[in-house]
Design a protein around this motif. Structure first.
Motif, short mmCIF file in Angstrom:
data_model
loop_
_atom_site.label_atom_id
_atom_site.label_comp_id
_atom_site.label_asym_id
_atom_site.label_seq_id
_atom_site.Cartn_x
_atom_site.Cartn_y
_atom_site.Cartn_z
N LYS A 104 0.88 -1.15 0.13
CA LYS A 104 0.19 -0.05 0.14
C LYS A 104 0.90 1.31 0.05
CE LYS A 104 -4.13 -1.94 2.03
NZ LYS A 104 -5.08 -2.02 3.31
N GLU A 105 2.03 1.36 0.65
CA GLU A 105 2.80 2.35 0.85
C GLU A 105 3.48 2.72 -0.52
OE1 GLU A 105 5.55 1.81 4.04
OE2 GLU A 105 4.24 2.12 5.45
N GLU A 106 3.99 1.42 -1.16
CA GLU A 106 4.58 1.64 -2.40
C GLU A 106 3.63 2.14 -3.54
OE1 GLU A 106 7.31 1.63 -5.51
OE2 GLU A 106 7.61 1.03 -3.40
N GLN A 107 2.21 1.62 -3.50
CA GLN A 107 1.35 2.15 -4.36
C GLN A 107 0.99 3.77 -4.18
OE1 GLN A 107 -2.35 -0.11 -3.90
NE2 GLN A 107 -3.35 0.70 -5.62
N HIS A 108 0.74 4.08 -3.03
CA HIS A 108 0.64 5.59 -2.69
C HIS A 108 1.82 6.39 -3.01
CE1 HIS A 108 -1.02 8.72 -0.37
NE2 HIS A 108 0.44 9.05 0.22
N VAL A 109 3.08 6.04 -2.95
CA VAL A 109 4.34 6.55 -3.38
C VAL A 109 4.22 6.80 -5.12
CG1 VAL A 109 6.88 6.38 -3.74
CG2 VAL A 109 5.76 5.94 -1.40
N GLN A 110 3.69 5.62 -5.74
CA GLN A 110 3.71 5.75 -7.28
C GLN A 110 2.45 6.64 -7.53
OE1 GLN A 110 3.05 1.58 -8.33
NE2 GLN A 110 5.16 1.00 -8.00
N GLU A 111 1.37 6.69 -6.84
CA GLU A 111 0.51 7.46 -7.23
C GLU A 111 0.77 9.01 -6.98
OE1 GLU A 111 -2.83 6.40 -4.49
OE2 GLU A 111 -3.31 4.53 -5.90
N GLN A 112 1.61 9.22 -5.88
CA GLN A 112 2.15 10.64 -5.67
C GLN A 112 2.86 11.02 -6.91
OE1 GLN A 112 3.59 10.47 -1.64
NE2 GLN A 112 2.34 12.07 -0.77
N ASN A 113 3.91 10.17 -7.15
CA ASN A 113 5.05 10.39 -8.39
C ASN A 113 4.15 10.72 -9.67
OD1 ASN A 113 7.03 9.88 -6.30
ND2 ASN A 113 7.45 8.06 -7.16
N ALA A 114 3.14 10.02 -9.80
CA ALA A 114 2.28 10.12 -11.12
C ALA A 114 1.64 11.60 -10.99
CB ALA A 114 1.44 9.25 -11.13
N GLU A 115 1.09 11.96 -9.79
CA GLU A 115 0.59 13.14 -9.69
C GLU A 115 1.59 14.20 -9.86
OE1 GLU A 115 -1.47 13.11 -5.97
OE2 GLU A 115 -2.92 11.71 -6.34
#
Length: 117
Positions: free
Chosen positions: A97-108
């Motif tokens: 979940k943390e990794e997914q959150h980081v990826q979402e932040q990077n995409a944003e």
């Protein structure tokens, strides 16, 4: 002087109380040890005077108790392993979940940068 005398008497009284309590706990411990020793003697007398059939029955009971103790130990170990597995899975889930959150932040952030350009 009176104050010192009162304090001295108070300390003596407290010391006397502590000494009595120490004797009481020692008596209790001694009685418990005597009772245990008496039980052990009775058990040994039973074993010594037991008929062969009684001895065999006692042996079987002891073996059965030993097996039950071993089974209980195995169950506890299994429970511990299950708990460890759950913890490990939970930790992995959190990491995903943390990794997914980081990826979402990077995409944003990338989107924002592209919009700014």
């Amino acid at each position: 002087e009176e104050k010192e005398e009162k304090e001295g008497k108070q300390e003596e009284k407290q010391a006397k109380q502590e000494k009595e309590e120490g004797h009481r706990s020692t008596e209790v411990e001694a009685k418990a040890a005597d009772a245990t020793e008496q039980e052990n003697k009775e058990e040994m007398n039973k074993e010594a005077t037991a008929t062969p059939a009684q001895q065999q029955q006692q042996q079987q009971q002891q073996q059965q108790q030993g097996q039950e103790d071993e089974e209980d130990e195995v169950l506890v170990e299994d429970d511990d392993e299950d708990e460890e597995d759950k913890n490990r899975e939970g930790t992995q889930e959190i990491a995903k979940k943390e990794e997914q959150h980081v990826q979402e932040q990077n995409a944003e952030e990338e989107e924002e940068e592209q919009k700014q350009q």
